[in-house]
Design a protein around this motif. Structure first.
Motif, mmCIF file in Angstrom:
data_model
loop_
_atom_site.group_PDB
_atom_site.id
_atom_site.type_symbol
_atom_site.label_atom_id
_atom_site.label_comp_id
_atom_site.label_asym_id
_atom_site.label_seq_id
_atom_site.Cartn_x
_atom_site.Cartn_y
_atom_site.Cartn_z
ATOM 1 N N ASP A 105 3.406 71.848 42.686
ATOM 2 C CA ASP A 105 3.895 70.676 43.416
ATOM 3 C C ASP A 105 4.104 71.045 44.879
ATOM 4 O OD1 ASP A 105 5.118 68.448 44.463
ATOM 5 O OD2 ASP A 105 6.509 68.172 42.787
ATOM 6 N N SER A 135 5.513 66.568 46.779
ATOM 7 C CA SER A 135 5.756 65.190 46.347
ATOM 8 C C SER A 135 7.023 65.070 45.518
ATOM 9 C CB SER A 135 4.560 64.666 45.547
ATOM 10 O OG SER A 135 3.403 64.610 46.345
ATOM 11 N N SER A 143 2.024 65.523 51.358
ATOM 12 C CA SER A 143 2.803 65.116 50.188
ATOM 13 C C SER A 143 4.028 64.318 50.608
ATOM 14 C CB SER A 143 3.225 66.351 49.389
ATOM 15 O OG SER A 143 2.106 67.017 48.841
ATOM 16 N N GLN A 172 -2.904 58.762 47.394
ATOM 17 C CA GLN A 172 -2.500 59.699 48.429
ATOM 18 C C GLN A 172 -2.558 59.047 49.805
ATOM 19 O OE1 GLN A 172 -5.397 62.849 46.992
ATOM 20 N NE2 GLN A 172 -3.641 64.153 47.437
#
Length: 320
Positions: free
Chosen positions: A43, A46, A71, A127
């Motif tokens: 990750d 995000s 992110s 995104q």
């Protein structure tokens, strides 16, 4: 103001020094100690950004590379939570467009001065990006310049070297569709869809890309030889109005369809390759901390009609 720091520990050589620098500066300004959230291999930011939102952060510091910043942009777009970029390691594309360096103290000072601006964000699927998306060999160029040389004043040389490595790559065969109203075929090496125009090393590609006009700038690059690359490269470096082997357009919806799978990137971070790149825009969706007063041309205020399609052909080499 409640804040959170989302940091990529891989990009930070000394997390204790970073933590102390941020906490001391915010405490001196009367701010509470920020939440500290580290990214992981699985990750890049995000989940941490969503946690910051849930925990009531009013401002998020993104301390990392392009992936961490992207992110955070994806999560914070559409909210009233401000994003502050503290580039760690190599200066990322958004930091370069803001004129920010890797100096953490300077980045915090930008935040404390209170400069804020709402900018557009581009969207590819779920995104979001703040600077640019790309399809074609610009992805390899960005990866090739992702080292210390790219952040120096002569970083454009590394960018050019990355281009030379791929001179023999086959050009794409694409169909470019703008706002579902203008459609045509091209054979470019790369197509870049931008919201702001400065690359690493201070090189500008999209000078006419105000980041809050509700429009995306599209650059189609079609050089075939070293000589073709030298001409547009020199023109871009000198900020000439006429750039050989390059076409530019603006639209609010951009669809690129290729005849074969191509590498793709968002804000300098490679994403899964594909035959299509569909980019839309969310006008003024991101609240961004910017130097105050803003004098950088890359973030200059400008207006525009989001429904209009503008076509600016600099020059296409007829030999190609």
């Amino acid at each position: 103001m409640r804040s959170a720091v989302i940091v990529n520990p891989v990009k930070v050589p000394d997390r204790d020094v970073l933590h102390r620098t941020i906490v001391d500066a915010l405490t001196a300004a009367g701010w509470p100690e920020p939440m500290w959230l580290e990214t992981t291999v699985g990750d890049p930011g995000s989940g941490q950004a969503r946690q910051a939102v849930r925990d009531g952060a009013e401002l998020v510091f993104a301390c990392g590379g392009d992936g961490t910043v992207m992110s955070c942009v994806t999560v914070l777009a559409g909210t009233d939570i401000a994003l502050a970029v503290l580039p760690a390691g190599i200066s990322n594309l958004l930091a370069a467009s803001l004129g920010l360096t890797g100096d953490v103290a300077a980045g915090i000072e930008v935040v404390l001065q209170g400069g804020r601006r709402r900018i557009d964000v581009g969207c590819v699927g779920e995104q979001s990006f703040a600077v640019m998306a790309g399809m074609g060999f610009d992805v390899q160029m960005l990866v090739a310049t992702n080292d210390d040389t790219a952040s120096k004043p002569v970083g454009w040389l590394a960018w050019f070297a990355g281009a030379v490595r791929h001179l023999r790559d086959r050009p794409m065969r694409i169909r470019l569709i703008l706002d579902d109203r203008l459609s045509f075929n091209r054979r470019p090496c790369a197509v870049i869809v931008g919201n702001a125009g400065r690359l690493r090393g201070g090189m500008r590609l999209l000078d006419d890309a105000p980041p809050e006009d509700g429009l995306l700038d599209v650059t189609v690059l079609s050089p075939r030889t070293l000589g073709h690359w030298l001409s547009p490269g020199w023109a871009v470096l000198r900020r000439k109005e006429v750039v050989p082997c390059m076409e530019t357009f603006t639209a609010s919806r951009v669809e690129i369809r290729s005849n074969r799978v191509q590498p793709r990137q968002l804000d300098g971070d490679p994403i899964e390759s594909g035959k299509q790149l569909l980019v839309t825009v969310r006008p003024q969706a991101l609240l961004l901390c910017v130097p105050c007063p803003t004098t950088d041309p890359g973030v200059a205020t400008a207006g525009g009609d989001p429904s209009a399609i503008q076509h600016r052909v600099h020059r296409v080499d007829k030999r190609m």
